[in-house]
Design a protein around this motif. Structure first.
Motif, PDB file in Angstrom:
ATOM      1  N   LEU A 193      -4.590  -3.540  -7.424  1.00 22.57           N
ATOM      2  CA  LEU A 193      -4.307  -3.967  -9.002  1.00 22.57           C
ATOM      3  C   LEU A 193      -3.132  -3.269 -10.046  1.00 22.57           C
ATOM      4  O   LEU A 193      -2.636  -4.121 -10.989  1.00 22.57           O
ATOM      5  CB  LEU A 193      -5.153  -3.113  -9.752  1.00 22.57           C
ATOM      6  N   ASP A 194      -2.764  -2.544  -9.330  1.00 19.48           N
ATOM      7  CA  ASP A 194      -1.209  -1.119  -9.784  1.00 19.48           C
ATOM      8  C   ASP A 194       0.307  -1.663  -8.987  1.00 19.48           C
ATOM      9  O   ASP A 194       1.316  -1.538  -9.009  1.00 19.48           O
ATOM     10  CB  ASP A 194      -2.183   0.021  -9.532  1.00 19.48           C
ATOM     11  N   SER A 195      -0.573  -2.604  -8.215  1.00 19.98           N
ATOM     12  CA  SER A 195       1.349  -2.518  -7.521  1.00 19.98           C
ATOM     13  C   SER A 195       2.123  -4.554  -8.297  1.00 19.98           C
ATOM     14  O   SER A 195       1.046  -4.651  -8.880  1.00 19.98           O
ATOM     15  CB  SER A 195       0.295  -3.639  -6.185  1.00 19.98           C
ATOM     16  N   SER A 238       0.925  -1.152   0.047  1.00 18.84           N
ATOM     17  CA  SER A 238      -0.020   0.225   0.222  1.00 18.84           C
ATOM     18  C   SER A 238       0.889   1.490   0.183  1.00 18.84           C
ATOM     19  O   SER A 238       0.104   2.510  -0.205  1.00 18.84           O
ATOM     20  CB  SER A 238      -0.644  -0.125   1.213  1.00 18.84           C
ATOM     21  N   VAL A 298     -14.549  -3.405  -2.316  1.00 18.15           N
ATOM     22  CA  VAL A 298     -13.885  -3.388  -4.169  1.00 18.15           C
ATOM     23  C   VAL A 298     -12.276  -1.629  -4.452  1.00 18.15           C
ATOM     24  O   VAL A 298     -11.733  -2.098  -5.194  1.00 18.15           O
ATOM     25  CB  VAL A 298     -14.556  -3.441  -5.466  1.00 18.15           C
ATOM     26  N   ASP A 299     -13.614  -1.442  -3.419  1.00 17.34           N
ATOM     27  CA  ASP A 299     -12.558   0.402  -3.296  1.00 17.34           C
ATOM     28  C   ASP A 299     -11.432   0.050  -2.744  1.00 17.34           C
ATOM     29  O   ASP A 299     -10.868   0.577  -2.802  1.00 17.34           O
ATOM     30  CB  ASP A 299     -12.804   1.028  -2.588  1.00 17.34           C
ATOM     31  N   ASN A 300     -11.052  -0.371  -1.819  1.00 12.97           N
ATOM     32  CA  ASN A 300      -9.812  -0.873  -0.662  1.00 12.97           C
ATOM     33  C   ASN A 300      -8.966  -2.205  -1.745  1.00 12.97           C
ATOM     34  O   ASN A 300      -7.222  -1.639  -1.336  1.00 12.97           O
ATOM     35  CB  ASN A 300      -9.763  -2.002   0.219  1.00 12.97           C
ATOM     36  N   VAL A 301      -9.617  -2.841  -2.669  1.00 13.78           N
ATOM     37  CA  VAL A 301      -8.464  -3.831  -3.293  1.00 13.78           C
ATOM     38  C   VAL A 301      -8.025  -3.133  -4.673  1.00 13.78           C
ATOM     39  O   VAL A 301      -6.644  -3.186  -5.307  1.00 13.78           O
ATOM     40  CB  VAL A 301      -9.563  -4.746  -3.695  1.00 13.78           C
ATOM     41  N   LYS A 302      -8.644  -2.128  -5.182  1.00 19.68           N
ATOM     42  CA  LYS A 302      -8.374  -1.635  -6.408  1.00 19.68           C
ATOM     43  C   LYS A 302      -6.719  -0.942  -6.776  1.00 19.68           C
ATOM     44  O   LYS A 302      -6.519  -1.078  -6.870  1.00 19.68           O
ATOM     45  CB  LYS A 302      -9.039   0.014  -6.994  1.00 19.68           C
ATOM     46  N   PRO A 303      -6.109  -0.186  -5.721  1.00 15.80           N
ATOM     47  CA  PRO A 303      -4.720   0.297  -5.058  1.00 15.80           C
ATOM     48  C   PRO A 303      -3.938  -1.188  -5.522  1.00 15.80           C
ATOM     49  O   PRO A 303      -2.828  -0.965  -6.311  1.00 15.80           O
ATOM     50  CB  PRO A 303      -4.266   0.655  -3.857  1.00 15.80           C
ATOM     51  N   SER A 310     -19.116  -3.583  -1.955  1.00 14.71           N
ATOM     52  CA  SER A 310     -18.246  -2.244  -2.611  1.00 14.71           C
ATOM     53  C   SER A 310     -16.849  -1.711  -2.048  1.00 14.71           C
ATOM     54  O   SER A 310     -16.153  -1.056  -2.601  1.00 14.71           O
ATOM     55  CB  SER A 310     -19.539  -1.324  -2.815  1.00 14.71           C
ATOM     56  N   ASN A 311     -17.401  -1.781  -0.712  1.00 11.55           N
ATOM     57  CA  ASN A 311     -15.769  -1.349   0.023  1.00 11.55           C
ATOM     58  C   ASN A 311     -14.762  -1.977  -0.117  1.00 11.55           C
ATOM     59  O   ASN A 311     -13.905  -2.078   0.081  1.00 11.55           O
ATOM     60  CB  ASN A 311     -16.574  -1.219   1.962  1.00 11.55           C
TER      61      ASN A 311
END
Length: 399
Positions: free
Chosen positions: A280-282, A225, A273-278, A270-271
């Motif tokens: 995806l680019d790691s 993160s 998905v929002d927390n996992v999104k970062p 929904s929460n």
């Protein structure tokens, strides 16, 4: 025209020894910090160099007379010794290429070492029971370890004190420069200052059920993160199971809701998905190959380090790691674990990344719910010896 260079030059070896014979005080820094016994191909020259170095380090100086008296009564070839001793100090002082000759000797030593590594690799490449990628990585390591650098192993007070003060001032003026990866646990960071990005081995020990894997996953999620690139090597779990556990942590959810999604509410999903999104680019790599071996981890870590970059490695866990090295096929558990921790420590120093490895504690240590101790680490005393830091997990409520 002959484009092949010899792997030794006895004339240069004798000239370097002659310099040191006549005036080791003047040439000490260039010679003893750059060269070693193996920089000389001739065994005779090796013996002479070792005696010069030994006398200088014991007394702070050497004299040609003392050296000659010691060497003439040793196993050194007398004719070769007399050839080196011939001449005068004035003859030596006229030649100002001593440093160049030291560099030439070092380059010849490197040629010998790399040639030897290549010759040792050839029969391994022809064997089907030895991992070909591990052989290639070993050869790469042998080549990299022989790179010539200008840095000396010896540091004097004036140099290292000033260098350290400049380093501290630079960190004060540039707080964005990171040398440690924070764990994300404030009390832990306050006590151990996070994980050193100069390379160290951290062992997380715990009995069965103490949450070693989840603890390491939490540390991994926090590092990722913050933009750090990680490799998580799991012996027992596949990437799906590891991802489920990471999702439970990121979404602040009970594990059963991830494992059985019908219990998830729309808001929780929904929460999540929002927390996992970062993530995806790691650059969070997972090595979950069945029967992960020490060699697999070393190979993948070096590959990531060369390509995408790598900041931290997690291993779950030490006692379950396999070893492909044929020398350890019949080794005892203690010997294998000692070998594994030693190799992980070396890998952390080679790549300059922290390695956090989980380790099981002995079953006997769980009696009466006592707090775990260093000696409870299962399998080998080498774990606590090789580790820079040891974290022991304990949950009194579990008992």
């Amino acid at each position: 025209m002959n484009n092949y260079l010899p792997i030794n030059d006895n004339l240069i070896e004798k000239l370097v020894l002659k310099y040191l014979m006549f005036n080791a005080n003047m040439y000490y820094n260039n010679a003893f910090a750059r060269l070693n016994k193996n920089s000389f191909y001739s065994i005779n020259n090796q013996l002479i160099y070792e005696e010069i170095k030994e006398q200088f380090e014991a007394n702070g100086y050497t004299t040609r007379e003392n050296l000659y008296m010691t060497l003439i009564s040793s196993s050194v070839n007398k004719k070769e010794l007399n050839d080196i001793m011939a001449g005068t100090n004035e003859d030596i002082m006229q030649d100002s290429d001593f440093e160049l000759k030291c560099v030439m000797l070092k380059e010849l030593e490197i040629r010998r070492n790399v040639s030897k590594a290549m010759m040792e690799s050839l029969p391994k490449l022809q064997r089907t029971d030895i991992d070909v990628f591990e052989t290639i990585e070993s050869l790469n390591s042998a080549v990299e370890s022989n790179e010539v650098t200008d840095s000396n192993e010896i540091g004097f007070a004036e140099d290292y004190i000033n260098e350290t003060l400049i380093h501290i001032k630079d960190r004060m003026d540039n707080p964005e420069i990171e040398e440690y990866i924070e764990s994300g646990l404030r009390m832990l960071d306050r006590n151990i200052n996070g994980w050193s990005m100069n390379g160290e081995l951290i062992v997380v020990g715990g009995r069965t059920g103490m949450g070693k894997t989840m603890f390491c996953l939490n540390l991994n999620c926090h590092a990722v993160s913050k933009g750090f690139k990680s490799l998580f090597a799991s012996v027992e779990m596949d990437r799906r199971e590891l991802t489920y556990r990471m999702f439970a942590n990121l979404g602040d959810l009970e594990s059963y809701k991830i494992n059985t999604p019908k219990f998830l509410t729309k808001d929780e999903y929904s929460n999540l998905v929002d927390n996992v999104k970062p993530m995806l680019d790691s650059n969070n790599a997972i090595l979950d190959k069945g029967g992960v071996s020490l060699e697999d981890i070393k190979r993948e870590a070096r590959k990531l380090h060369r390509t995408t970059g790598l900041d931290i490695i997690f291993v779950d866990y030490i006692q379950k790691l396999k070893v492909k090295n044929p020398d350890y096929k019949r080794a005892t558990t203690v010997e294998k674990i000692g070998y594994i921790t030693g190799e992980l420590k070396s890998l952390s120093q080679e790549l300059k990344v922290p390695i956090i490895a989980a380790a099981q504690l002995n079953r006997d240590s769980a009696k009466e719910g006592a707090k775990p101790q260093l000696h409870d680490l299962k399998g080998s005393g080498d774990i606590e010896q090789d580790a820079n830091k040891v974290i022991l997990l304990h949950r009194p409520a579990y008992y």
